[in-house]
Design an enzyme around this catalytic site. Structure first.
Site, PDB file in Angstrom:
ATOM      1  N   GLU A 239      -8.339  24.215 -13.294  1.00  0.00           N
ATOM      2  CA  GLU A 239      -7.968  24.113 -14.706  1.00  0.00           C
ATOM      3  C   GLU A 239      -6.601  23.436 -14.854  1.00  0.00           C
ATOM      4  O   GLU A 239      -5.701  23.694 -14.067  1.00  0.00           O
ATOM      5  CB  GLU A 239      -7.931  25.518 -15.333  1.00  0.00           C
ATOM      6  CG  GLU A 239      -9.241  26.284 -15.147  1.00  0.00           C
ATOM      7  CD  GLU A 239      -9.148  27.756 -15.518  1.00  0.00           C
ATOM      8  OE1 GLU A 239      -8.360  28.091 -16.415  1.00  0.00           O
ATOM      9  OE2 GLU A 239      -9.877  28.571 -14.915  1.00  0.00           O
TER      10      GLU A 239
ATOM     11  N   GLU B 140      -8.667  27.730 -25.878  1.00  0.00           N
ATOM     12  CA  GLU B 140      -8.944  29.138 -25.602  1.00  0.00           C
ATOM     13  C   GLU B 140      -7.769  29.977 -26.101  1.00  0.00           C
ATOM     14  O   GLU B 140      -6.610  29.568 -25.969  1.00  0.00           O
ATOM     15  CB  GLU B 140      -9.133  29.360 -24.102  1.00  0.00           C
ATOM     16  CG  GLU B 140      -9.351  30.825 -23.707  1.00  0.00           C
ATOM     17  CD  GLU B 140      -9.436  31.024 -22.191  1.00  0.00           C
ATOM     18  OE1 GLU B 140      -9.584  32.182 -21.758  1.00  0.00           O
ATOM     19  OE2 GLU B 140      -9.331  30.024 -21.452  1.00  0.00           O
TER      20      GLU B 140
END
Length: 421
Positions: free
Chosen positions: A225, A336
Site C-alpha cells: 500500500e 479509506e
C-alpha cells in the site's frame, strides 16, 4: 480536649511534616513527569514500577528503530529528519537482508503515452532546500510521544488486527474505491489529489492510496500500500503525509507503516516516508496531486515504488511475501477512513476533500490516469473496473474517462451528516 506538644516533640512533628511534604512533592513531580507523556485514558491509576518498566521498554525500542544519523534536519512542522547511511536503515535488520546493499534501479514499465509530467510535491522537511547527502536516506525520527500516543504500544506502527472483508461494513473501516480483479497484475500507477481532511478522533485516520493485493481476504492476505494519510495517532498532527504499508498475513503479525520495521528498502535521499506533503489542495482553489507507481521488477521480482516524475523511493523485497512473490490478483485505488463511533454515532472524519464526488474538480478529491502493469512490464488502461462505496451516504465515488485524464474518479465525503447519522 485540645492536644499539645512539648518543645522536643514539636521539633519531631515539624521534621516529620517536612519529610512528608518533600516526599509528597517528589512523588507528585515524578507522577506528573510520566503522566505528561501518557494519554489521558492511562492516568487514572499510577503504578511507578509498571510505568518505569514501560518507559524502559519504549526507550530500548527507540534505540533500535532510530539509527545513528550523520546529519539531522529540523522540519518546520516539528519533525526531525535523520540522514542515515543506507546500509544501516531498518530494512537491513531483517535476517535475510543482513550484509546486503540496496539494489540498482530496475527497468521501468513501458507506456504507449509519453511520460506524463507530474509536479513533484515538496515535503515540508525539505522546503528549506536541505536534503540528505548521497549514500544516506532521510528517516522521520520516532519519539517517545509518538509511541505514548499509540492505542497499543505492542502494535505501534501497525494497523489494528481486524477481520478483513471485501465489503468492510461493520468493522469500522469504510471505503470509496475502484478495483480490478480476475487477472494477474504486476503493478499499478495513478495520480492522487492531495488534501488535508479533518480527522475528529485521535484513533481514526483518513487516507487515499493504491492497494496491490493477493491471497484471500483471510489470514493469508498479502498487500502493498502507498499513498497519503492524515493520522493524529501515528504522527501527532493533521498534516497529510506520504506513507507506505505492507502485510503478508492480513495485518496480524507482519508488516508496518513506513520504515517502522525491517522490510521496505529505501534508496532515495530526497523523499522521507512519513513526512508531511506540501502544498495541499484548497476548496475552489489550486489543486495538487502526486504521481505514485508500484511495480514488480521483472528481473529480481521485488516490488518497487516510484514517487512523482520518476523518483524511485525503494522496494519491498520479494521474500517478504507469499502470494505477492508471484503476482497480484487485485488492484484497488481510493479512500479509506476509520469510523469508531466513539460517541455512538457516525464519525465526522472526512474522506478526500470532505466533499462528495458530485461536486467535481476543485471541490471533490480525485484520482486520475489509473493504469495497471501487465506480465510483460507494460502500463495498460484498466478494464473490467468495479466501483464500491461501503456507505455512499457518508462517502461516495463517481468514475469516468477522457483523453486527458484517462480513467479517473472523484470520491469522498464529510462523514456524519443528516444523510449519514
Amino acid at each position: 480536649m485540645a492536644s499539645s506538644c512539648s518543645s522536643s516533640s514539636c521539633s519531631s512533628c515539624s521534621c516529620f511534616v517536612v519529610v512528608l511534604l518533600v516526599f509528597t512533592s517528589l512523588a507528585s513531580v515524578f507522577s506528573t513527569s510520566i503522566a505528561h507523556q501518557m494519554p489521558l485514558k492511562n492516568q487514572t491509576l499510577f503504578h511507578p514500577t509498571k510505568e518505569l518498566k514501560k518507559l524502559k521498554h519504549i526507550r530500548a525500542y527507540l534505540r533500535k528503530i532510530n539509527k545513528p544519523p550523520i546529519k539531522t534536519i529540523q522540519s518546520s512542522d516539528g519533525d526531525v529528519i535523520d540522514c542515515v547511511l543506507s546500509h544501516l536503515q531498518p530494512a537491513f535488520d531483517h535476517p535475510e537482508l543482513k550484509g546486503h546493499s540496496p539494489l540498482e534501479p530496475p527497468e521501468r514499465p513501458r507506456s504507449n503515452k509519453s511520460m506524463e509530467e507530474v509536479a513533484d510535491n515538496h515535503q515540508l522537511w525539505s522546503a528549506s532546500g536541505e536534503f540528505c547527502p548521497e549514500g544516506t536516506i532521510p528517516i522521520r525520527r520516532t519519539t517517545e510521544k509518538d509511541i505514548f500516543r499509540a492505542n497499543s504500544i505492542r502494535r505501534f506502527g501497525r494497523k489494528p488486527i481486524r477481520h478483513v472483508r471485501r465489503d468492510s461494513s461493520g468493522n469500522g473501516h469504510e471505503h470509496a474505491v475502484v478495483f480490478v480483479n480476475g487477472e494477474q497484475y504486476y503493478g499499478a500507477k495513478a495520480s492522487l489529489n492531495i488534501w488535508a481532511p479533518r480527522v475528529t478522533d485521535q484513533y481514526e485516520f483518513s487516507l487515499s492510496q493504491i492497494w496491490i493485493i493477493s491471497g484471500s481476504f483471510g489470514n493469508d492476505l498479502n498487500t502493498i500500500e502507498a499513498g497519503w494519510q492524515v493520522s493524529p495517532e501515528l504522527y501527532g498532527d493533521n498534516n497529510p503525509r506520504f506513507f507506505t504499508y505492507w502485510t503478508t498475513d492480513a495485518y496480524q503479525a507482519t508488516g508496518c507503516y513506513n520504515l517502522l520495521c525491517s522490510g521496505f528498502v529505501q534508496t532515495n535521499n530526497r523523499i522521507a516516508i512519513g513526512a508531511a506533503i506540501s502544498p495541499v489542495s484548497s476548496y475552489r482553489g489550486k489543486q495538487f496531486d502526486i504521481g505514485l507507481m508500484v511495480w514488480k521488477d521483472p528481473k529480481h521480482g521485488h516490488w518497487w515504488l516510484e514517487y512523482g516524475s520518476g523518483m524511485l523511493v525503494g522496494y519491498w523485497p520479494a521474500f517478504l511475501f507469499s502470494h505477492l512473490r508471484s503476482h497480484a490478483s487485485m488492484v484497488q485505488f481510493g479512500g479509506e477512513v476509520v469510523n469508531r463511533r466513539a460517541s455512538g454515532f457516525h464519525t465526522a472524519t472526512q474522506m478526500g476533500s470532505g466533499h462528495f464526488a458530485e461536486e467535481g474538480f476543485g471541490k471533490a478529491s480525485y484520482f486520475r490516469n489509473l493504469q495497471v502493469v501487465d506480465w510483460d512490464n507494460n502500463l495498460l488502461p484498466l478494464t473490467n473496473l468495479h466501483v464500491l462505496a461501503d456507505h455512499s451516504d457518508c462517502y461516495d465515488i463517481r468514475q469516468g474517462s477522457n483523453n486527458v485524464w484517462g480513467t479517473y474518479f472523484y470520491y469522498g465525503g464529510p462523514g456524519r451528516t443528516v444523510r449519514c447519522p
